[in-house]
Design an enzyme around this catalytic site. Structure first.
Site, PDB file in Angstrom:
ATOM      1  N   GLU A  41       0.863  -1.188   0.000  1.00 28.24           N
ATOM      2  CA  GLU A  41       0.000   0.000   0.000  1.00 28.24           C
ATOM      3  C   GLU A  41       0.898   1.236   0.000  1.00 28.24           C
ATOM      4  OE1 GLU A  41      -3.060   2.347   2.973  1.00 28.24           O
ATOM      5  OE2 GLU A  41      -2.878   0.162   3.207  1.00 28.24           O
ATOM      6  N   ASP A  89      -4.218  10.146   9.690  1.00 26.30           N
ATOM      7  CA  ASP A  89      -2.922   9.592  10.080  1.00 26.30           C
ATOM      8  C   ASP A  89      -2.335  10.258  11.314  1.00 26.30           C
ATOM      9  OD1 ASP A  89      -2.567   7.655   7.938  1.00 26.30           O
ATOM     10  OD2 ASP A  89      -2.549   9.395   6.628  1.00 26.30           O
TER      11      ASP A  89
END
Length: 257
Positions: free
Chosen positions: A46, A57
């Site tokens: 990924e 994130d």
């Protein structure tokens, strides 16, 4: 057959997806990192497209985004780097990026470039389901791109079933209602959520992400799903590495062995 479909047709458990940020730690590390991930024994790669405001994130991945952008990474540069990677990398490759930079690049141009270089799927965390269905599903399908949606402990059963119905790859199970980042262990509350989703008998395979960092958390996650996604812990390994190829392989082996 799309490589993601082929993978889950041939392997149903302990599937390991490794996330890293393109252009990190150095601009030209993208392909070497991919090759090392494959050599280490992971199942999916990924690639995070660096963005200045990666809302889902935590600090580790945010930091890698900033460094990659400072290194000069861009969407154009990423596709230049990915040209020809299929000569060496056979694993399924998923691009993870936020909607804004993809829209600025041009959605159709983005999908076209993905197909040209050999990308198999996309994760766009801030793409609303209805917008995907109304505007982009037919486009993704026409370029052979599998789209992945995220669910979390707060996602209702109705919503999970809707996502399952409109997904044709795998479902990304966010392990907790928080940003990304390695955690010490998996809580009873998280396991209750994993069991609840497992009992729904969804048609798509599920990978658990956020807080998976080592053999113990990977094994626990794999008991309740088809495998897991590791991001922040891998980014830390890469950031501290003196020998990128060897350290990546050693880290992945430590998780899956």
């Amino acid at each position: 057959m799309n490589r993601i479909h082929y993978l889950f047709n041939t392997k149903q458990d302990r599937v390991l997806s490794i996330y890293f940020t393109a252009g990190f730690p150095k601009l030209e590390d993208t392909i070497p990192v991919m090759e090392a991930i494959q050599a280490g024994g992971a199942d999916i790669i990924e690639i995070g497209i660096p963005y200045s405001d990666p809302i889902a994130d935590g600090p580790t991945i945010q930091d890698s985004n900033m460094i990659a952008l400072e290194n000069g990474m861009s969407m154009k540069k990423l596709f230049e780097q990915l040209k020809g990677f299929r000569a060496k990398v056979h694993l399924p490759v998923v691009l993870m990026g936020y909607l804004n930079p993809i829209m600025q690049f041009g959605m159709e141009e983005f999908c076209k470039k993905c197909k040209e270089v050999g990308v198999d799927g996309l994760i766009v965390p801030d793409l609303p389901m209805q917008q995907y269905l109304d505007e982009y599903k037919s486009l993704f399908d026409s370029y052979g791109l599998v789209n992945t949606f995220l669910i979390s402990p707060q996602t209702s059963e109705k919503r999970i079933r809707e996502i399952d119905e409109n997904t044709d790859g795998f479902i990304y199970m966010v392990s907790s209602h928080s940003i990304t980042g390695a955690k010490a262990d998996i809580s009873e509350e998280q396991i209750a959520y994993f069991e609840r989703v497992k009992a729904m008998n969804l048609k798509n395979p599920r990978l658990i992400g956020f807080g998976i960092s080592d053999a113990q958390t990977f094994t626990t996650a794999s008991k309740y799903s088809n495998g897991a996604i590791i991001g922040s812990a891998f980014i830390k390994t890469v950031k501290n590495s003196q020998n990128l190829n060897q350290d990546i392989q050693d880290y992945i082996q430590s998780v899956i062995s």
